[in-house]
Design a protein around this motif. Structure first.
Motif, PDB file in Angstrom:
ATOM      1  N   SER A   1      -1.423  -7.591   9.584  1.00 39.31           N
ATOM      2  CA  SER A   1      -0.493  -8.356  10.424  1.00 39.31           C
ATOM      3  C   SER A   1       0.895  -8.434   9.802  1.00 39.31           C
ATOM      4  N   ASN A   2       1.802  -9.078  10.532  1.00 36.75           N
ATOM      5  CA  ASN A   2       3.186  -9.177  10.036  1.00 36.75           C
ATOM      6  C   ASN A   2       3.494 -10.531   9.389  1.00 36.75           C
ATOM      7  N   ASP A   3       2.462 -11.332   9.197  1.00 38.52           N
ATOM      8  CA  ASP A   3       2.605 -12.541   8.382  1.00 38.52           C
ATOM      9  C   ASP A   3       1.237 -12.890   7.805  1.00 38.52           C
ATOM     10  N   THR A   4       1.145 -14.081   7.168  1.00 37.68           N
ATOM     11  CA  THR A   4      -0.109 -14.390   6.488  1.00 37.68           C
ATOM     12  C   THR A   4      -1.064 -15.232   7.339  1.00 37.68           C
ATOM     13  N   SER A   5      -0.744 -15.396   8.605  1.00 35.39           N
ATOM     14  CA  SER A   5      -1.729 -16.075   9.451  1.00 35.39           C
ATOM     15  C   SER A   5      -2.979 -15.204   9.494  1.00 35.39           C
ATOM     16  N   GLY A   6      -4.137 -15.817   9.381  1.00 38.36           N
ATOM     17  CA  GLY A   6      -5.383 -15.054   9.420  1.00 38.36           C
ATOM     18  C   GLY A   6      -5.850 -14.571   8.063  1.00 38.36           C
ATOM     19  N   VAL A   7      -5.090 -14.902   7.009  1.00 33.03           N
ATOM     20  CA  VAL A   7      -5.512 -14.484   5.670  1.00 33.03           C
ATOM     21  C   VAL A   7      -6.677 -15.358   5.201  1.00 33.03           C
ATOM     22  N   SER A   8      -7.566 -14.781   4.435  1.00 34.98           N
ATOM     23  CA  SER A   8      -8.645 -15.553   3.815  1.00 34.98           C
ATOM     24  C   SER A   8      -8.059 -16.581   2.855  1.00 34.98           C
ATOM     25  N   ALA A   9      -8.612 -17.798   2.886  1.00 35.77           N
ATOM     26  CA  ALA A   9      -8.158 -18.843   1.963  1.00 35.77           C
ATOM     27  C   ALA A   9      -8.511 -18.498   0.516  1.00 35.77           C
ATOM     28  N   ALA A  10      -9.349 -17.497   0.323  1.00 32.98           N
ATOM     29  CA  ALA A  10      -9.742 -17.087  -1.024  1.00 32.98           C
ATOM     30  C   ALA A  10      -8.957 -15.858  -1.510  1.00 32.98           C
ATOM     31  N   VAL A  11      -7.877 -15.542  -0.824  1.00 32.24           N
ATOM     32  CA  VAL A  11      -6.994 -14.454  -1.286  1.00 32.24           C
ATOM     33  C   VAL A  11      -5.872 -15.045  -2.139  1.00 32.24           C
ATOM     34  N   ASP A  12      -5.711 -14.515  -3.354  1.00 28.55           N
ATOM     35  CA  ASP A  12      -4.626 -14.962  -4.234  1.00 28.55           C
ATOM     36  C   ASP A  12      -3.305 -14.290  -3.891  1.00 28.55           C
ATOM     37  N   ILE A  13      -3.380 -12.991  -3.673  1.00 28.32           N
ATOM     38  CA  ILE A  13      -2.172 -12.177  -3.488  1.00 28.32           C
ATOM     39  C   ILE A  13      -2.253 -11.516  -2.128  1.00 28.32           C
ATOM     40  N   ALA A  14      -1.397 -11.967  -1.218  1.00 23.30           N
ATOM     41  CA  ALA A  14      -1.404 -11.419   0.145  1.00 23.30           C
ATOM     42  C   ALA A  14      -0.307 -10.370   0.267  1.00 23.30           C
ATOM     43  N   ILE A  15      -0.693  -9.153   0.586  1.00 18.21           N
ATOM     44  CA  ILE A  15       0.273  -8.079   0.849  1.00 18.21           C
ATOM     45  C   ILE A  15       0.338  -7.913   2.366  1.00 18.21           C
ATOM     46  N   VAL A  16       1.521  -8.157   2.902  1.00 21.02           N
ATOM     47  CA  VAL A  16       1.718  -8.179   4.353  1.00 21.02           C
ATOM     48  C   VAL A  16       2.281  -6.827   4.779  1.00 21.02           C
ATOM     49  N   THR A  17       1.473  -6.043   5.522  1.00 16.75           N
ATOM     50  CA  THR A  17       1.897  -4.674   5.815  1.00 16.75           C
ATOM     51  C   THR A  17       2.492  -4.501   7.213  1.00 16.75           C
ATOM     52  N   ASP A  18       2.061  -5.283   8.188  1.00 18.70           N
ATOM     53  CA  ASP A  18       2.439  -5.076   9.601  1.00 18.70           C
ATOM     54  C   ASP A  18       2.177  -3.637  10.055  1.00 18.70           C
ATOM     55  N   MET A  19       1.079  -3.065   9.619  1.00 15.40           N
ATOM     56  CA  MET A  19       0.758  -1.678   9.962  1.00 15.40           C
ATOM     57  C   MET A  19      -0.542  -1.552  10.736  1.00 15.40           C
ATOM     58  N   GLY A  20      -1.137  -2.658  11.122  1.00 11.94           N
ATOM     59  CA  GLY A  20      -2.409  -2.571  11.837  1.00 11.94           C
ATOM     60  C   GLY A  20      -3.436  -1.810  11.014  1.00 11.94           C
ATOM     61  N   ASN A  21      -4.193  -0.958  11.686  1.00  8.82           N
ATOM     62  CA  ASN A  21      -5.277  -0.246  11.005  1.00  8.82           C
ATOM     63  C   ASN A  21      -4.793   0.839  10.054  1.00  8.82           C
ATOM     64  N   ALA A  22      -3.518   1.211  10.150  1.00 10.89           N
ATOM     65  CA  ALA A  22      -2.994   2.202   9.209  1.00 10.89           C
ATOM     66  C   ALA A  22      -2.988   1.641   7.792  1.00 10.89           C
ATOM     67  N   ARG A  23      -3.078   0.305   7.662  1.00  9.15           N
ATOM     68  CA  ARG A  23      -3.149  -0.269   6.320  1.00  9.15           C
ATOM     69  C   ARG A  23      -4.453   0.105   5.626  1.00  9.15           C
ATOM     70  N   ASN A  24      -5.428   0.604   6.377  1.00  9.74           N
ATOM     71  CA  ASN A  24      -6.680   1.044   5.754  1.00  9.74           C
ATOM     72  C   ASN A  24      -6.437   2.120   4.704  1.00  9.74           C
ATOM     73  N   ASN A  25      -5.429   2.941   4.936  1.00 11.90           N
ATOM     74  CA  ASN A  25      -5.118   3.985   3.958  1.00 11.90           C
ATOM     75  C   ASN A  25      -4.623   3.377   2.648  1.00 11.90           C
ATOM     76  N   ILE A  26      -3.869   2.301   2.729  1.00 13.25           N
ATOM     77  CA  ILE A  26      -3.381   1.610   1.530  1.00 13.25           C
ATOM     78  C   ILE A  26      -4.556   0.986   0.777  1.00 13.25           C
ATOM     79  N   ASN A  27      -5.500   0.427   1.515  1.00 12.80           N
ATOM     80  CA  ASN A  27      -6.680  -0.168   0.869  1.00 12.80           C
ATOM     81  C   ASN A  27      -7.362   0.829  -0.068  1.00 12.80           C
ATOM     82  N   VAL A  28      -7.585   2.021   0.435  1.00 13.84           N
ATOM     83  CA  VAL A  28      -8.358   2.974  -0.364  1.00 13.84           C
ATOM     84  C   VAL A  28      -7.504   3.643  -1.438  1.00 13.84           C
ATOM     85  N   LEU A  29      -6.230   3.898  -1.132  1.00 15.97           N
ATOM     86  CA  LEU A  29      -5.363   4.530  -2.141  1.00 15.97           C
ATOM     87  C   LEU A  29      -5.121   3.596  -3.331  1.00 15.97           C
TER      88      LEU A  29
END
Lengths: 165, 165, 165, 165
Positions: free
Chosen positions: A68-96
């Motif tokens: 998403s384009n902000d931190t709404s919807g983030v898990s309360a157990a996440v320390d470091i939120a990286i906000v991508t605003d890329m939808g499912n294309a952020r999946n590539n960042i997850n694995v890389l």
């Protein structure tokens, strides 16, 4: 060099099974216990949510790569939120960004991440009981895909991969 | 409304089989004949290259969504090169921009595109002889995945989808 | 080689001035008349909307690179909608895909596109009356930034750049 | 809620001035001292490199959002490397993930990040002596842009913003 080891745990959000959630919690806990950072898709549902919860119980550090384009919807157990605003294309960042990727359960998003990981020659550990998925991905990339029989097996495989890389 | 119908053809690059290449060429040709635009990953190899060649023989218009930061490596049969500099994350753009996605052959990149298409609730037609892939994706999303027995069957399915959407 | 020349017209959406809109319309018209493709951010507001309208009056072909995850909000004068689901990060695709970039008016999004274009060593023509912007970008990258006094001047500069590249 | 405050420091790589580098080092140091996380573009040059060095001297935690598809070129003072493979489009992630953005020096990449931050209504502190840049961005978005006279002023402004948000 100060850089930390990052283990990605990927898996279904709303469609996660009870078994996936239990596995994710334990994965998060054990990853944190090893001193590794936990990386997930960051949302407050499914495998992402419970993996982060497990990691925080073990005093781990958790990274969430949000679609998403902000931190709404983030898990309360996440320390470091990286906000991508890329939808499912952020999946590539997850694995890389992950030194090892552990897939806990299966779904369309998870399948895309496993495939993207293989495409970039990352190593992926499958932790689920779905024989179809195991067959498909092992046939697709025998050298990149490992099957874990249990959470502790997944952690043992991760250690092996890290020590040999 | 002036907007044109875009059909995405996805499939392996360097690892495409001879059969995949023949199918891709015919798909490109028939897509162009229908007056649809052809969208591919744009590179000058494999399914991307031959689908574009087929479309140009039938006077079609071809769009290539490139992973690189310039047009080096683009197929000479691409009319419109979109330069993303996003690597494999451009796969999400490929499927989001296509009215229907046809997967011609299989590989890690192709699998990621099919999964990303399903994740965004797009319809995907599988044109390949790999039973494992068919089983995996149909089980993952029975409502989103169609199996084509031939190139002409893929075109007929595409027409059906377009007319009913 | 079948590849077509693409001219990117960037500029404000909701905040465009009346003058920006008139310029954008004429730019679209003249770009189409030259046989070049028009590329914009694709939305149905501001410079994007009127540039596309101008191009269609001159029978041009128009490409819209959308920030959203579907085609809602696309200009009715866009022929080819590329759906990125990348928000403002799609601005980088706009400039990378354009042979020449013409900035028509100014705003935060437009400024980001000019800066991203310069960063990738693309050539940018500024068409607006804002001396501050002209000074800032010309000082930032004297070799990459041209000032156009009028729409026809912008087209003449574009021709010069294309013929010398 | 376990989430940590992230301060983004952006600025030139290879083209950074000596003064920029000194400012970046002190910014990194003071950000870490406040218990905030430092986020940069992650490369081992310019403002990114020295900000990370300063933060590590003060035992801070550092995040690098890399443009590349692996960690080659990462600063040795980055703890957490996020690998995007998105080139300059990762600039949007830099600003979206930061609670406050501090621009230390100026260049095309930096200008794109400031503009992208403004576009997403983030607050940006400019720390540089370039009057042109200050004028341009303050005129573009008076409500989003602050001018810092010194490193300590930038930190004081950051505190104010965080306490009032």
């Amino acid at each position: 060099m100060t850089r930390k080891t990052i283990i990605g745990v990927i898996g279904p959000g709303e469609q996660a099974t009870e078994h996936d959630l239990q596995n994710a919690y334990q994965l998060g806990y054990l990853i944190a216990q090893q001193g590794w950072l936990l990386l997930t898709g960051g949302r407050n549902v499914g495998v992402m949510e419970t993996a982060n919860q497990g990691a925080k119980v073990a005093q781990g550090l958790t990274i969430g790569i949000l679609p998403s384009n902000d931190t709404s919807g983030v898990s309360a157990a996440v320390d470091i939120a990286i906000v991508t605003d890329m939808g499912n294309a952020r999946n590539n960042i997850n694995v890389l960004s992950s030194d090892v990727v552990i897939a806990c359960g299966m779904g369309a998003g998870t399948a895309s991440e496993i495939a993207l990981a293989i495409k970039s020659d990352k190593l992926v550990i499958l932790l689920n009981n779905d024989i179809n998925s195991q067959d498909f991905f092992q046939k697709l990339a025998p050298q990149n895909v490992y099957i874990a029989a249990s959470v502790s097996d997944a952690i043992a495989l991760t250690k092996n991969i890290l020590f040999n890389s």
